[in-house]
Design a protein around this motif. Structure first.
Motif, PDB file in Angstrom:
ATOM      1  N   GLY A 126      49.691  35.654  30.562  1.00 10.61           N
ATOM      2  CA  GLY A 126      49.891  35.812  32.008  1.00 10.61           C
ATOM      3  C   GLY A 126      51.237  36.417  32.355  1.00 10.61           C
ATOM      4  N   ASP A 170      53.004  39.378  35.256  1.00 13.27           N
ATOM      5  CA  ASP A 170      53.601  39.108  36.580  1.00 13.27           C
ATOM      6  C   ASP A 170      55.115  39.005  36.434  1.00 13.27           C
ATOM      7  OD1 ASP A 170      51.006  38.814  37.476  1.00 13.27           O
ATOM      8  OD2 ASP A 170      51.039  36.618  37.417  1.00 13.27           O
ATOM      9  N   LYS A 180      52.026  45.607  40.417  1.00 15.50           N
ATOM     10  CA  LYS A 180      51.463  45.119  39.156  1.00 15.50           C
ATOM     11  C   LYS A 180      49.957  44.987  39.302  1.00 15.50           C
ATOM     12  CE  LYS A 180      49.883  41.615  36.443  1.00 15.50           C
ATOM     13  NZ  LYS A 180      48.949  40.512  36.691  1.00 15.50           N
ATOM     14  N   LYS A 229      47.136  30.655  37.781  1.00 14.88           N
ATOM     15  CA  LYS A 229      46.202  31.705  37.397  1.00 14.88           C
ATOM     16  C   LYS A 229      46.423  32.958  38.238  1.00 14.88           C
ATOM     17  CE  LYS A 229      43.488  28.016  36.627  1.00 14.88           C
ATOM     18  NZ  LYS A 229      43.171  27.262  37.825  1.00 14.88           N
TER      19      LYS A 229
HETATM   20 MG    MG Z   1      47.579  36.870  35.621  1.00  6.55          MG
END
Ligand code: MG
Ligand code: ASP
Length: 616
Positions: A153, A156, A7, A211
């Protein structure tokens, strides 16, 4: 030949040059004989830019249209990366989440993955293609076909879920930092790269690590035993390995649990010890827990709520076998905390040997209001009174009268749809390697919280449920919850204090809601403090070694930092301190656990992990 899911985050594909560099890295993976499925984020700050555009049109865009908008960012980067691979002569195909068949629930902007269809992926892999998949998005099939996103986010999570569904050998998260650090390097320059961390620890460090790695991704890795590595896109350094226990053949259906709790844990064997009305000043907790550590007593939960005047209450639990010894230590300590040693209106000790601890655990509770409330109300409907409450990022623990234990387990398993409860993690590295994990792995600071204290809440079943249900129904997500041992009789009825922390942005809402409830439920003052910070340490090893809390408290005491609240889970200790002291607190704690020195080796010349040498 291995199947590797890689990723690449937004910065790693932020420009055409970087996309080309990523293509080369992928090509090298294939040249080494591997198959590659690649997940990418939107280029650079594209997603932020799209959010801003929407904001220029309306302050309240619908969640459906936001998904429609934000999912375009990833569609750009998959096409470009695929072209870059093809330009290098590497056969490749880009696919959106919908084209793959990443099936999610129909919850726009925060959908969870239910299932991933693998046939098309397998077909393209067998054709020798690199597959480039859009991160952060899926499709729901509930009624109509709807494009969904997983929440900011979320790429992931897409990557790890794909790795789980494909039974990939490895999932690599490429990012712009070298891996996971022991703490935030902007606050503590000595922060070190961790060679490895367990998924359980990573989940508890969510506020530090979120993060770098989406907590939901960590949870999938843990549940499915995905081998996960976080490393830099710019170097060949190995990065940080996130270690998960051996998978136990969990079905892929319902991949990301639609329910936020994945375990109910029970410990019937606890003793509760409470120090009441002890002085509220730096060094007291360090002294108490230092003495317990000297006696080799391993403390489990520790709970301290907001102070009252200039005194405080601290309660802790330990295994029943230690009851007699703990009683002796506690009784010996109490008089020394009084100005007049025989005046028991000061510092008093209470011991209760009939306590059980019950916890709910799961990463799904992060940022989802109402999970704790549901636990409290399940217990309340059965008339079970909650004694102490202590929470961490991914766990809510309550102590109860031991006699109510069996009922409580049944109720909670039912309420959260949990069938089995896992065994507690072992102190050894879960990959089976025969080495102890460090007592403390990392430290985190969260200054974006406010503390709300409710004084003299009637001590009867249902109070905590009502309070946290009310907050949840207004979308206020609660972080730490602490119910202390402090008891008062108000008009003949016993009461306890409850305190919690919320995001700063929610402080006023929480304050108003609580003020309104005070009358209704008959509790006392509502105390709000916005100038707080939460400093935490996390480590699996602390379950098995006494003295960790004492060492943390001592480090803070040496800096003359007063502890305003304490809450723990098995592998985490969190202290609330004044906001102005937050960074100093983090630095002190980071140093106290030698985190700057544990970079790659967990052992020193004595062959012992350095953490184990120091008694509590
Ligand atoms: Mg990220
Ligand atoms: N592009 C999305 C975001 O910025 C998803 C991701 O990058 O993980 O939140």
């Amino acid at each position: 030949m291995a199947l590797i899911v890689q990723k690449y985050g937004g910065t790693s594909v932020g420009t055409v040059e970087r996309i080309q560099a990523v293509a080369q890295r992928i090509q090298a993976t294939v040249a080494a004989g591997h198959q590659a499925v690649v997940v990418v984020s939107a280029m650079g700050k594209t997603t932020d830019g799209l959010v801003k555009l929407a904001g220029e049109i309306t302050s309240q865009p619908s969640r459906r249209e936001m998904d429609m908008l934000l999912s375009t960012g990833e569609q750009v980067s998959i096409a470009l990366l695929s072209m870059a691979l093809q330009a290098l002569g590497q056969d490749a195909i880009s696919l959106t989440g919908a084209q793959v068949g990443i099936i999610t629930e129909a919850e726009h902007s925060r959908a969870r993955i239910l299932n991933i269809k693998t046939d098309r992926l397998e077909r393209h892999l067998s054709e020798g293609k690199v597959i480039v998949v859009a991160g952060f998005q899926g499709i729901s099939e509930t009624v109509d076909l709807e494009i969904t996103t997983l929440g900011r986010g979320g790429s992931d999570t897409s990557a790890v879920a794909l790795a789980a569904a494909l039974h990939a050998d490895l999932c690599e998260i490429y990012t712009d930092v070298p891996g996971i650090l022991t703490t935030d390097p902007r606050l503590v320059p000595e922060a070190q790269l961790m060679a490895e961390i367990t998924s359980d620890e990573m989940l508890e460090l969510a506020s530090l690590g979120a993060k770098v790695l989406h907590p939901r991704a960590v949870e999938i890795a843990r549940n499915y035993g995905v081998t996960l590595v976080v490393r830099s896109s710019w170097t060949d350094e190995p990065g940080t390995r996130v270690i998960s226990p051996q998978p136990h053949g969990r079905p892929l259906e319902g991949l990301e649990l639609a329910h936020p709790v994945d375990a109910v844990e029970f410990d019937p064997d606890q003793t509760k010890v409470a120090f009441l009305r002890i002085p509220d000043r730096p060094g007291i907790a360090a002294h108490l827990f230092g003495e317990l550590a000297t006696q080799n007593l391993n403390v489990d939960l520790i709970i301290q709520s907001i102070h009252e005047g200039n005194t405080n209450d601290i309660a802790f639990t330990l295994v029943k076998a230690n009851l007699a010894q703990a009683e002796m230590v506690a009784a010996a300590l109490a008089p020394a905390l009084r100005t007049n040693p025989s005046d028991t209106s000061q510092a008093e000790v209470m011991v209760d040997g009939h306590t059980a601890k019950i916890s709910i655990a799961g990463a799904g509770m992060i940022g989802r209001p109402g999970v704790a409330a549901k636990m409290f109300s399940a217990l309340a409907t059965a008339g079970i009174n909650i004694q102490l409450i202590s929470t961490s990022e991914v766990k809510v623990s309550c102590t109860l009268d031991a006699a109510a234990g069996d009922r409580a387990i049944a109720l909670l398993c039912e309420a959260f749809g949990v069938t089995s409860s896992p065994v507690m993690p072992t102190p050894l590295a879960p990959d089976g390697a025969d080495r102890p994990t460090p007592v403390v792995r990392g430290a985190a600071l969260d200054s974006q919280q406010a503390q709300v204290g409710l004084r003299q809440v009637p001590d009867r079943p249902g109070m905590a449920a009502k309070i946290f249900e009310r907050l949840a129904s207004h979308g206020v997500s609660v972080d730490m919850i602490i119910q202390s041992q402090r008891c008062h009789r108000v008009k003949g009825e016993p009461s306890r204090d409850i305190a919690f922390t919320v995001a700063l942005a929610d402080a006023s809402t929480a304050e108003n809601l609580m003020q309104a409830m005070a009358q209704e439920l008959g509790f006392g003052e509502v105390v709000v403090n916005r100038a707080i910070a939460k400093v935490s340490v996390v480590g699996m090893g602390m379950m098995h070694y006494p003295g960790v809390a004492a060492r943390m408290f001592q480090a803070l005491s040496d800096e003359h930092i007063n502890l305003q609240m304490i809450a723990t889970s098995e592998i985490k200790i969190s202290c609330v301190v004044a906001e102005s002291e937050g960074i100093r607190a983090l630095q002190a704690v980071h140093q106290a656990f030698d985190l700057a020195a544990t970079r790659s080796s967990h052992t020193d010349s004595s062959g012992q992990p350095p953490e184990h040498r120091v008694g509590r």
